[in-house]
Design a protein around this motif. Structure first.
Motif, PDB file in Angstrom:
ATOM      1  N   ASP A   6       0.807  -1.135   0.213  1.00 23.63           N
ATOM      2  CA  ASP A   6       0.154  -0.014   0.054  1.00 23.63           C
ATOM      3  C   ASP A   6       0.848   1.315   0.047  1.00 23.63           C
ATOM      4  O   ASP A   6       0.357   2.566   0.358  1.00 23.63           O
ATOM      5  N   TRP A   7       2.243   1.157  -0.242  1.00 21.31           N
ATOM      6  CA  TRP A   7       2.871   2.315  -0.361  1.00 21.31           C
ATOM      7  C   TRP A   7       2.454   3.656  -1.091  1.00 21.31           C
ATOM      8  O   TRP A   7       2.081   3.460  -2.232  1.00 21.31           O
ATOM      9  N   THR A   8       2.685   4.571  -0.711  1.00 18.24           N
ATOM     10  CA  THR A   8       2.024   5.869  -1.419  1.00 18.24           C
ATOM     11  C   THR A   8       3.294   6.800  -1.790  1.00 18.24           C
ATOM     12  O   THR A   8       3.011   7.644  -2.566  1.00 18.24           O
ATOM     13  N   ILE A   9       4.480   6.749  -0.959  1.00 18.42           N
ATOM     14  CA  ILE A   9       5.533   7.698  -0.910  1.00 18.42           C
ATOM     15  C   ILE A   9       6.668   6.681  -1.052  1.00 18.42           C
ATOM     16  O   ILE A   9       6.575   6.011  -0.071  1.00 18.42           O
ATOM     17  N   VAL A  10       7.635   6.815  -1.860  1.00 18.16           N
ATOM     18  CA  VAL A  10       8.977   6.396  -1.843  1.00 18.16           C
ATOM     19  C   VAL A  10      10.173   7.114  -2.013  1.00 18.16           C
ATOM     20  O   VAL A  10      10.082   7.984  -2.995  1.00 18.16           O
ATOM     21  N   ALA A  11      10.972   7.130  -1.149  1.00 15.36           N
ATOM     22  CA  ALA A  11      12.350   7.950  -1.294  1.00 15.36           C
ATOM     23  C   ALA A  11      13.158   6.807  -1.830  1.00 15.36           C
ATOM     24  O   ALA A  11      13.699   6.078  -1.050  1.00 15.36           O
ATOM     25  N   CYS A  12      13.756   7.008  -3.141  1.00 13.65           N
ATOM     26  CA  CYS A  12      14.639   6.052  -3.706  1.00 13.65           C
ATOM     27  C   CYS A  12      16.006   6.297  -3.151  1.00 13.65           C
ATOM     28  O   CYS A  12      16.356   7.554  -2.921  1.00 13.65           O
ATOM     29  N   GLY A  62      21.953   7.537  -3.971  1.00 14.37           N
ATOM     30  CA  GLY A  62      23.064   8.183  -3.564  1.00 14.37           C
ATOM     31  C   GLY A  62      22.808   9.717  -3.188  1.00 14.37           C
ATOM     32  O   GLY A  62      21.798   9.986  -2.634  1.00 14.37           O
ATOM     33  N   GLN A  63      23.663  10.475  -3.442  1.00 14.30           N
ATOM     34  CA  GLN A  63      23.505  11.891  -3.090  1.00 14.30           C
ATOM     35  C   GLN A  63      22.676  12.641  -3.862  1.00 14.30           C
ATOM     36  O   GLN A  63      23.219  13.276  -5.024  1.00 14.30           O
ATOM     37  N   GLY A  64      21.218  12.743  -3.938  1.00 11.54           N
ATOM     38  CA  GLY A  64      20.361  13.275  -4.809  1.00 11.54           C
ATOM     39  C   GLY A  64      18.980  12.844  -4.402  1.00 11.54           C
ATOM     40  O   GLY A  64      18.815  12.153  -3.500  1.00 11.54           O
ATOM     41  N   ASP A  65      18.098  13.684  -5.245  1.00  8.87           N
ATOM     42  CA  ASP A  65      16.717  13.404  -4.826  1.00  8.87           C
ATOM     43  C   ASP A  65      16.185  12.503  -6.054  1.00  8.87           C
ATOM     44  O   ASP A  65      16.311  12.682  -7.328  1.00  8.87           O
ATOM     45  N   ALA A  66      14.908  11.503  -5.608  1.00  8.48           N
ATOM     46  CA  ALA A  66      14.234  10.662  -6.285  1.00  8.48           C
ATOM     47  C   ALA A  66      13.060  10.206  -5.547  1.00  8.48           C
ATOM     48  O   ALA A  66      13.392   9.065  -4.934  1.00  8.48           O
ATOM     49  N   VAL A  67      12.030  10.976  -5.807  1.00  8.34           N
ATOM     50  CA  VAL A  67      10.903  10.546  -4.821  1.00  8.34           C
ATOM     51  C   VAL A  67       9.587  10.242  -5.704  1.00  8.34           C
ATOM     52  O   VAL A  67       9.232  10.909  -6.356  1.00  8.34           O
ATOM     53  N   LEU A  68       8.987   8.930  -5.489  1.00  8.92           N
ATOM     54  CA  LEU A  68       8.089   8.386  -6.067  1.00  8.92           C
ATOM     55  C   LEU A  68       6.543   8.759  -5.137  1.00  8.92           C
ATOM     56  O   LEU A  68       6.714   8.814  -3.852  1.00  8.92           O
ATOM     57  N   ILE A  69       5.482   9.188  -5.896  1.00 10.41           N
ATOM     58  CA  ILE A  69       4.428   9.388  -5.280  1.00 10.41           C
ATOM     59  C   ILE A  69       3.281   8.556  -6.242  1.00 10.41           C
ATOM     60  O   ILE A  69       3.296   8.696  -7.394  1.00 10.41           O
ATOM     61  N   ARG A  70       2.492   7.614  -5.351  1.00  2.43           N
ATOM     62  CA  ARG A  70       1.563   7.099  -6.095  1.00  2.43           C
ATOM     63  C   ARG A  70       0.098   7.087  -5.555  1.00  2.43           C
ATOM     64  O   ARG A  70       0.034   6.960  -4.410  1.00  2.43           O
TER      65      ARG A  70
END
Length: 773
Positions: free
Chosen positions: A522-528, A531-539
Motif C-alpha cells: 500500500d505504499w504511496t511515497i517512496v524515497a529512492c 546516492g547523493q540526490g533526490d528521487a521521490v515517487l508518489i503513487r
C-alpha cells in the motif's frame, strides 16, 4: 633465468612500496616513524650484503628487501614531510559550518559536478577571524558558480565552509565556496593552454551533438561538453575510459612526435628529447592534474627504457613507473584511477599475448590480438570496478572492439583542432574531421547501451571481486595455450565459468525478487536510494509521479524496477543540478507530463528536449499552479509567480517546492534544495501540520528552523548518500529532532516507503532491522 622471470622480480618491491605508502597516507601520524624504521631495515640489509655474510642463494632476496624498504621509506618520508602543514590546515576550526577565507592557487581542472563546479587547489593563506595562517596544503573546492578567468594557474580568494576529507585523500579539506574572486588569471603556458581549450569548445560548438561535445573529451580529457545521456551510454558500454587522459593518449602523442622526428632525420636521442618536450606541453595543455601526470610519468619511464635498449622489459618499466609515482605522490596509493591504470597496463603486458596465442586457434592471429587487448584489460579491471559498482558491462569488449580504432583518430585530429584555434579556418576544418570518429564512438556507445542486459548485476563487495577474479582466471586458463593439449582442463574451466557467471548474473534478479516480496503493498511515497540526490515517487490510484531523478540513471532504474514502476505520469524536475536531473535517461520515453522551474542553461534545456522527444509534455510552473496525479492533489508553493522575482532566482533557490495530499497520500511537503533565505517567505505560505517533509538540500546546514516548526512533520525524509559536504549536518538533525519528527535517511536505510493505515502513518526501510514502523 628467463627474461619474463627477471622482469617480475621487481613486483615484491612494488608491493612493499605500495603497502607502506597506503599505511602512511591513512595514518600520517606514524609516517615519520614508519620511514625511519624502513630505512633502518634497509641499512641492516645493506650491511649484511656488504659483509657478505649471506648464502649465495639469499643475496638476491636480501637485495630486493633492501631496495623495497629503502624505496618504501622514501615514500613514507614524503608523507611525513608534508604532514606538519597538512595537520595545521586539518586542525582549523571548521566544525559547525564556520566560514573561513582562503587564498588559493588553482592546480586542477575546473569541471562540472553534481552541485555546480569543482577544482583542486593549493592554499597559500587562510584567515580565521583575526588570525592569518600562511601554509601550503591541497584542497578540493566546490562552488555553485565560478567567475570567468578561473582556470589552472589562477590565484583566487575563496570564502566558505569546509569539511575534513577522508583519511588517505590527497585533499586535506573540502571547501564549499560561497564566494570566489579572481586575484590573478593564469600566466604564461597555463594562460595559453586555457585559451586553446576554450577555443576548442568554440570551434566544435556548431557541430551536431552529442559527438561535438565528445571531441574535447577525446582530445584533452575535458568532458564538460558531454551530454548526460552520452555520459551514461559511455559508462554502460564500458567506453568512458576513452575520455580520460591516459597512458595511451600520452604514448600516442609521444609516438607521433618521435615519428615526425624520424621523418626529419633526427638522431634517436634527439627524437626522444623531442618526444619528452611534446609530452610536457601536452600535460600543460590538458592540465597537470594527478591522473595526467601519472599517465605522463609512465610514458616517460617507457621512453627511458627505450634509450637504454630495454623496450621489451615492459613489466619492469611499469614497476619502476609505479614506484616513482608513489614516491612523488604518495596519495595515489588509494586512488581507484591509479589502481585501474596499473592493473590495465599490467594485463596488457602479461595477458594480451597469451590470450592472443590461445584465441588464434579459432581465428586469424591479427583478429585474435585485436580481441585479446580489450579482453585482457576488462578481465583485470573487472574485480576493481565491481568494488565501485556491482555491475558487469556485458558488451564491454565488443564495444571497445568497435569504437576503439576510432579513438586515436579522434584524439589526434581533435588535438590538431585545439592547437590550431589561433587559425580559425584550420581549426574548424580539423574539428569537422574529428567529429567523424567522435560520432562513431558516440553512436557505438548509444547502440550498445540500448542492448538488453548492457550491464548485468553482480555480487557486491569483496565477495563479488573475488568471484569475478576467479571467473577471469578461469577464462585465461581455458584460452591459454597451455590448455591446448588438456581438454579436461579446458572443459572444467568452461563449467566453472558458467557456474560462477550464472550465479553472479542471477544474484541481482534473485535479490530484487526477494526484496519485492518484502515491499509494503500500500505504499504511496517512496524515497529512492540514488546516492547523493533526490528521487521521490508518489503513487495514487495507480498513477505515479516522480520528483527528480537523482544523479545517475542506474540507481533510479533499480528503484523503479524494485517498485514495479514502468510509467511516470508526472515528472517534477525541481531544478537542474545534476543530482536532481542526472537520472533523466532512465525515464526517457516513459514520462507523460513534465513540470519544471526556470531553465538556467543549455544543459537543462537539453535534458528537457530529450524528455520532449521521448513523448513528454513540458510545462514551466511557479507558485499557485496546481494539478492532480491519480486522486492526489499537488500545488506549487515556490518559485514566486512574479516575473522579476522568479528570473532572479538560480540554482537551489529556484527549486520547485511542492505540497501534495489526498488520494491516500499523506500530506507531504517536498522542499527540493531550497536554502534558508527563500525558506523565510515560504514559511508564510504553508499552513497546518504535514505528515511528511522531504528535507531541503539533503540536510545541509543552510535551513530556516522556523519553517520546520511551522510544518511540524511526523516524518522527515533525508535523501542523502556518501558525500563530501557533511550532509546531513548535525545542526539540521537537531532542528528536526526539536520538532518531534521521526528521521529516515536513505544513506542508512536504503529506499524508504511511506503509507497511511488506520493506525496512522507507517513507513518501511529497505535496510531496516525491524521492518515497517
Amino acid at each position: 633465468m628467463s627474461r619474463r622471470a627477471r622482469d617480475l622480480r621487481l613486483l615484491p618491491v612494488v608491493f612493499a612500496v605500495w603497502s607502506a605508502t597506503a599505511i602512511a597516507t591513512v595514518f600520517p601520524d606514524v609516517s615519520g616513524r614508519l620511514s625511519v624504521g624502513l630505512v633502518a631495515l634497509s641499512l641492516g640489509g645493506s650491511v649484511m650484503l656488504a659483509l657478505r655474510r649471506l648464502p649465495a642463494a639469499a643475496v638476491p632476496v636480501c637485495a630486493l628487501v633492501v631496495a623495497g624498504t629503502v624505496l618504501a621509506g622514501a615514500a613514507a618520508a614524503q608523507v611525513a614531510y608534508a604532514e606538519p602543514s597538512r595537520a595545521a590546515v586539518s586542525a582549523l576550526p571548521v566544525d559547525g559550518g564556520r566560514a573561513l577565507s582562503w587564498e588559493l592557487r588553482v592546480v586542477g581542472k575546473v569541471e562540472r559536478s553534481a552541485h555546480g563546479w569543482r577544482f583542486d587547489a593549493v592554499s597559500s593563506q587562510v584567515t580565521v577571524g583575526e588570525a592569518v595562517l600562511h601554509t601550503s596544503a591541497p584542497l578540493l573546492v566546490r562552488a555553485v558558480e565560478i567567475p570567468s578567468g578561473v582556470d589552472v594557474g589562477a590565484a583566487v580568494s575563496v570564502r566558505g565552509t569546509a569539511l575534513r576529507a577522508d583519511a588517505g585523500a590527497r585533499a586535506v579539506l573540502i571547501v564549499h565556496a560561497s564566494e570566489i574572486a579572481l586575484l590573478s588569471p593564469p600566466e604564461g603556458a597555463f594562460a595559453a593552454a586555457a585559451s586553446l581549450r576554450r577555443g576548442l569548445h568554440d570551434v566544435v560548438s556548431g557541430l551536431p551533438q552529442p559527438a561535438a561535445g565528445l571531441i574535447a573529451g577525446l582530445a584533452v580529457g575535458d568532458t564538460s561538453g558531454v551530454t548526460p545521456e552520452l555520459d551514461e551510454a559511455m559508462k554502460r558500454a564500458s567506453l568512458s575510459h576513452l575520455t580520460a587522459v591516459s597512458g595511451a593518449n600520452c604514448a600516442l602523442v609521444v609516438g607521433l612526435s618521435v615519428a615526425v622526428g624520424a621523418a626529419l632525420g633526427l638522431r634517436r636521442r634527439t627524437r626522444l628529447a623531442l618526444g619528452a618536450s611534446v609530452l610536457v606541453a601536452f600535460v600543460v595543455l590538458v592540465t597537470p592534474e594527478p591522473s595526467v601526470v601519472r599517465a605522463a610519468a609512465m610514458a616517460l619511464i617507457a621512453m627511458i627504457a627505450l634509450v637504454q635498449g630495454r623496450a621489451g622489459a615492459g613489466v619492469a618499466v611499469l614497476g619502476m613507473a609505479v614506484i616513482v609515482l608513489l614516491i612523488l605522490d604518495p596519495w595515489l596509493a588509494l586512488s581507484a584511477g591509479f589502481v585501474l591504470s596499473t592493473v590495465a597496463t599490467a594485463a596488457l603486458l602479461l595477458l594480451a599475448g597469451p590470450l592472443a596465442d590461445g584465441l588464434s586457434r579459432w581465428m586469424p592471429p591479427p583478429l585474435a590480438l585485436v580481441i585479446a587487448v580489450p579482453l585482457s584489460a576488462q578481465l583485470a579491471c573487472g574485480p576493481v570496478l565491481v568494488l565501485l559498482e556491482p555491475t558487469v558491462p556485458v558488451y564491454g569488449v565488443l564495444a571497445n572492439l568497435i569504437a576503439g580504432p576510432a579513438a586515436p583518430a579522434a584524439t589526434v585530429v581533435g588535438l590538431l583542432a585545439c592547437v590550431s584555434t589561433p587559425i580559425p579556418v584550420l581549426a574548424h576544418g580539423f574539428a569537422a574531421l574529428a567529429w567523424l570518429p567522435a560520432a562513431w564512438i558516440a553512436e557505438t556507445a548509444a547502440l550498445v547501451a540500448r542492448l538488453p542486459w548492457a550491464t548485468a548485476p553482480w555480487f557486491g563487495g569483496l565477495s563479488g571481486a573475488v568471484a569475478l577474479t576467479v571467473v577471469g582466471a578461469t577464462i585465461v586458463g581455458a584460452v591459454h595455450p597451455a590448455a591446448r593439449n588438456r581438454p579436461r582442463l579446458r572443459a572444467g574451466a568452461v563449467l566453472a565459468i558458467a557456474a560462477i557467471a550464472g550465479a553472479g548474473i542471477a544474484w541481482g534478479p534473485a535479490l530484487t525478487w526477494l526484496e519485492r516480496e518484502r515491499l509494503p503493498n500500500d505504499w504511496t511515497i517512496v524515497a529512492c536510494d540514488v546516492g547523493q540526490g533526490d528521487a521521490v515517487l508518489i503513487r495514487s490510484s495507480q498513477r505515479v509521479a516522480l520528483v527528480d531523478t537523482g544523479p545517475d540513471p542506474e540507481p533510479l532504474r533499480q528503484c523503479l524496477e524494485l517498485f514495479g514502476i514502468q510509467r511516470i505520469d508526472l515528472l517534477v524536475l525541481t531544478h537542474f543540478d545534476l543530482d536532481h536531473r542526472g537520472g533523466v535517461p532512465a525515464v526517457v520515453g516513459s514520462v507523460g507530463h513534465v513540470i519544471h522551474g526556470p531553465v538556467p542553461d543549455t544543459a537543462a534545456a537539453h535534458s528537457l528536449g530529450t524528455l520532449e522527444r521521448g513523448g513528454a509534455r513540458l510545462t514551466e510552473v511557479s507558485e499557485g499552479v496546481a494539478g492532480t496525479v491519480g486522486a492526489a492533489r499537488w500545488r506549487v508553493l515556490w518559485p514566486p509567480a512574479t516575473a522579476a522575482t522568479s528570473t532572479a532566482l538560480t540554482g537551489n533557490d529556484a527549486s520547485v517546492i511542492l505540497e501534495i495530499d489526498g488520494g491516500g497520500v499523506p500530506r507531504t511537503l517536498l522542499l527540493g534544495d531550497l536554502s534558508a533565505s527563500p525558506q523565510i517567505p515560504l514559511a508564510t505560505r504553508v499552513s497546518g501540520a504535514y505528515e511528511v517533509v522531504k528535507v531541503a538540500h539533503h540536510g545541509s546546514a543552510d535551513q530556516y528552523p522556523r519553517l520546520y516548526e511551522v510544518v511540524r512533520a511526523r516524518l522527515a525524509l533525508l535523501t542523502v548518500g556518501d558525500n563530501t559536504y557533511g550532509h546531513p549536518r548535525k545542526e539540521t538533525l537537531d532542528i528536526l529532532a526539536d520538532t518531534g519528527a521521526r528521521i529516515a535517511r536513505t544513506d542508512h536505510s536504503g529506499a524508504i516507503a511511506v503509507w497511511m493505515e488506520a493506525g496512522g502513518l507507517r513507513f518501511w526501510r529497505q535496510r531496516s532491522v525491524g521492518g515497517a514502523e
